[in-house]
Design a protein around this motif. Sequence first.
Motif, PDB file in Angstrom:
ATOM      1  N   MET A   1       0.866  -1.181  -0.013  1.00 46.93           N
ATOM      2  CA  MET A   1      -0.003  -0.073   0.143  1.00 46.93           C
ATOM      3  C   MET A   1       0.894   1.331  -0.081  1.00 46.93           C
ATOM      4  N   LYS A   2       0.540   2.333  -0.851  1.00 46.53           N
ATOM      5  CA  LYS A   2       1.207   3.460  -1.320  1.00 46.53           C
ATOM      6  C   LYS A   2       0.641   4.586   0.068  1.00 46.53           C
ATOM      7  N   LYS A   3       1.615   5.149   0.729  1.00 49.96           N
ATOM      8  CA  LYS A   3       1.028   6.256   1.394  1.00 49.96           C
ATOM      9  C   LYS A   3       1.226   7.536   0.760  1.00 49.96           C
ATOM     10  N   MET A   4      -0.033   8.081   0.565  1.00 44.44           N
ATOM     11  CA  MET A   4      -0.220   9.376  -0.417  1.00 44.44           C
ATOM     12  C   MET A   4      -0.795  10.711   0.191  1.00 44.44           C
ATOM     13  N   ILE A   5      -0.284  11.713   0.028  1.00 44.70           N
ATOM     14  CA  ILE A   5      -0.888  12.897   0.411  1.00 44.70           C
ATOM     15  C   ILE A   5      -1.193  13.828  -0.599  1.00 44.70           C
ATOM     16  N   ILE A   6      -2.373  14.474  -0.648  1.00 42.22           N
ATOM     17  CA  ILE A   6      -3.017  15.170  -1.620  1.00 42.22           C
ATOM     18  C   ILE A   6      -3.200  16.530  -1.049  1.00 42.22           C
ATOM     19  N   LEU A   7      -2.408  17.802  -1.554  1.00 41.05           N
ATOM     20  CA  LEU A   7      -2.590  19.134  -1.317  1.00 41.05           C
ATOM     21  C   LEU A   7      -3.451  19.799  -2.255  1.00 41.05           C
ATOM     22  N   GLN A   8      -4.554  20.320  -1.403  1.00 41.58           N
ATOM     23  CA  GLN A   8      -5.549  21.292  -1.895  1.00 41.58           C
ATOM     24  C   GLN A   8      -5.972  22.284  -1.114  1.00 41.58           C
ATOM     25  N   PRO A   9      -5.912  23.530  -1.789  1.00 33.39           N
ATOM     26  CA  PRO A   9      -6.298  24.929  -0.970  1.00 33.39           C
ATOM     27  C   PRO A   9      -7.298  24.715   0.190  1.00 33.39           C
ATOM     28  N   GLU A  10      -8.451  24.213  -0.621  1.00 29.38           N
ATOM     29  CA  GLU A  10      -9.722  24.216   0.319  1.00 29.38           C
ATOM     30  C   GLU A  10     -10.849  23.563  -0.496  1.00 29.38           C
ATOM     31  N   MET A  11     -12.087  22.941   0.122  1.00 27.47           N
ATOM     32  CA  MET A  11     -12.884  22.451  -0.481  1.00 27.47           C
ATOM     33  C   MET A  11     -14.275  23.309  -0.551  1.00 27.47           C
ATOM     34  N   CYS A  12     -14.458  23.344  -1.780  1.00 27.67           N
ATOM     35  CA  CYS A  12     -15.592  24.443  -2.014  1.00 27.67           C
ATOM     36  C   CYS A  12     -16.583  23.684  -3.137  1.00 27.67           C
ATOM     37  N   VAL A  13     -17.259  24.560  -3.885  1.00 26.19           N
ATOM     38  CA  VAL A  13     -18.289  23.869  -4.890  1.00 26.19           C
ATOM     39  C   VAL A  13     -17.980  23.871  -6.257  1.00 26.19           C
ATOM     40  N   GLY A  14     -16.603  24.229  -6.561  1.00 25.21           N
ATOM     41  CA  GLY A  14     -16.152  24.413  -7.859  1.00 25.21           C
ATOM     42  C   GLY A  14     -15.801  22.733  -8.626  1.00 25.21           C
ATOM     43  N   GLY A  15     -15.650  22.970  -9.728  1.00 23.14           N
ATOM     44  CA  GLY A  15     -15.471  21.903 -10.683  1.00 23.14           C
ATOM     45  C   GLY A  15     -14.147  20.990 -10.205  1.00 23.14           C
ATOM     46  N   GLY A 113       9.437  11.254  -1.857  1.00 27.68           N
ATOM     47  CA  GLY A 113       8.572  10.618  -2.633  1.00 27.68           C
ATOM     48  C   GLY A 113       8.183  11.045  -4.092  1.00 27.68           C
ATOM     49  N   LYS A 114       7.443  10.386  -4.936  1.00 26.27           N
ATOM     50  CA  LYS A 114       7.164  10.616  -6.238  1.00 26.27           C
ATOM     51  C   LYS A 114       6.013  11.866  -6.129  1.00 26.27           C
ATOM     52  N   LYS A 115       6.467  12.909  -6.855  1.00 26.88           N
ATOM     53  CA  LYS A 115       5.829  14.135  -6.870  1.00 26.88           C
ATOM     54  C   LYS A 115       5.016  14.452  -7.926  1.00 26.88           C
ATOM     55  N   VAL A 116       3.746  14.852  -7.837  1.00 25.98           N
ATOM     56  CA  VAL A 116       2.838  14.944  -9.104  1.00 25.98           C
ATOM     57  C   VAL A 116       2.087  16.246  -8.845  1.00 25.98           C
ATOM     58  N   SER A 117       2.194  17.084  -9.902  1.00 23.54           N
ATOM     59  CA  SER A 117       1.284  18.110  -9.892  1.00 23.54           C
ATOM     60  C   SER A 117       0.109  18.338 -10.773  1.00 23.54           C
ATOM     61  N   TRP A 118      -1.054  18.462 -10.628  1.00 22.87           N
ATOM     62  CA  TRP A 118      -2.185  18.360 -11.504  1.00 22.87           C
ATOM     63  C   TRP A 118      -2.077  20.035 -12.038  1.00 22.87           C
ATOM     64  N   ILE A 380      -5.501   6.589 -13.803  1.00 21.21           N
ATOM     65  CA  ILE A 380      -4.740   7.684 -12.747  1.00 21.21           C
ATOM     66  C   ILE A 380      -4.250   6.577 -11.719  1.00 21.21           C
ATOM     67  N   GLU A 381      -4.890   5.757 -11.500  1.00 22.34           N
ATOM     68  CA  GLU A 381      -3.859   5.087 -10.445  1.00 22.34           C
ATOM     69  C   GLU A 381      -2.832   4.222 -11.105  1.00 22.34           C
ATOM     70  N   SER A 382      -2.846   3.886 -12.029  1.00 22.13           N
ATOM     71  CA  SER A 382      -1.698   3.364 -12.922  1.00 22.13           C
ATOM     72  C   SER A 382      -0.548   4.312 -13.150  1.00 22.13           C
ATOM     73  N   LEU A 383      -0.848   5.570 -13.438  1.00 19.61           N
ATOM     74  CA  LEU A 383       0.160   6.527 -13.431  1.00 19.61           C
ATOM     75  C   LEU A 383       0.859   6.723 -11.968  1.00 19.61           C
ATOM     76  N   LEU A 384      -0.018   6.723 -11.022  1.00 20.74           N
ATOM     77  CA  LEU A 384       0.545   7.140  -9.659  1.00 20.74           C
ATOM     78  C   LEU A 384       1.333   6.044  -9.338  1.00 20.74           C
ATOM     79  N   LEU A 385       1.194   4.687  -9.627  1.00 20.25           N
ATOM     80  CA  LEU A 385       1.860   3.550  -9.298  1.00 20.25           C
ATOM     81  C   LEU A 385       3.093   3.205 -10.182  1.00 20.25           C
ATOM     82  N   GLU A 386       3.476   3.869 -11.027  1.00 22.77           N
ATOM     83  CA  GLU A 386       4.478   3.578 -11.995  1.00 22.77           C
ATOM     84  C   GLU A 386       5.739   3.742 -11.430  1.00 22.77           C
TER      85      GLU A 386
END
Length: 386
Positions: A1-15, A113-118, A380-386
């Motif tokens: 199992m991969k330990k993963m953190i996702i950074l996001q400014p805040e949760m709101c109602v946008g797309g 770790g592996k660094k990914v930017s959306w 997306i999972e396949s990309l993260l696990l490469e």
Amino acid sequence: MKKMIILQPEMCVGGVERVLLTLLKNLDKEKFDITVMLLNKNVWDDQIPKEIKIKYMFNKNPREYNSLFKRIYKYSRMFVPGKIIQKIFLKDKYDIYISFHEPMIYFLRGAKGKKVSWIHADYTIIDDITEIKQLGKRMSFLSKTILKKRVEALKNCDKIICVAETARKGFLNKFDIDEEKVVVRYNPNDIERIKSLANNNQKIQEEIKYSKDVINFCAVGRLSHEKAFERLISITLKLKNEGYLFHFNIIGDGPEYQKLEKAINDNNLNDYIHLIGYDANPYKYMSKSDFVICSSKFEAYSTVVTESIILGIPVIATECSGMAEIFGHTNAGLITKNNTEDLYYAIKKVLNDKKLRALMKLEAIERSKYFDTKRMVCEIESLLLE
């Protein structure tokens, strides 16, 4: 199992937030131990699935602190050594670090770790962010330095995910980044939820009537400059003066609400356009419409347009990144040049052509089969696990 953190400014109602919630709901929890890190607590945080851990950087949003703190926050994340960034803000170590919203990319500095930017932006139309060599002496020393730090942060990533092929091309044209790092993954949508909300029995505002005798248009989004809803008002006025009968429902709230409301009143368009305001369930309106209209000046990969096709509702859209990819080689949508006049002619065209309306409806229903939450999340999972 991969330990993963996702950074996001805040949760709101946008797309972007809806896409993140879909990912959090559907990512395989046997493959990923997921933490979401937000700047501060927010009333929308309870949307995050219970099994996802949540961490916060601050007690309140940095925008709410005094100007000195805001400056310290803005520049420290760029200039403080990465090791200190990790020690102060992220603290724990992870296998995968994801910046889901580009301003959070600086917090990947110093990560092991592996660094990914959306990238949820269309850089083909963002003129103020471009390569330093193109801007030359027009930029101040500070602006050049900040842009250098941004490029460094991007180059520091192992993968950069753009949400459409056109967005990827625009990004590579603006930044001198190894193109092998930059990939496309389309945003997944929570199809089950969208269809459920579209079909539920929530009461639609009583004053909104859907008549089979006229064409019903719908537009959804934040009432802000980039969505260009004022185009719909000028188009409606012109078509009204030409004798056309139809109805527009606009769902959303934002800084331009009062401006749009005044324009509707001043032009006596209340029988044609209804400003509904914010509604947590726009799908009940979209599903009852004949067409959804996207008048945006720019999009990276429109969540609303995708959701419309998922519901089998054809779309008329201005030319933005990702539109052609959403529709594929079908007549599920009409794409116009990104101006008011061409959008006017496209709307007029469907008002005049019953056969075209029927064809677009059938093709929207057929195109809806392309969108598959499980497949898109697996990619997306396949990309993260490469």
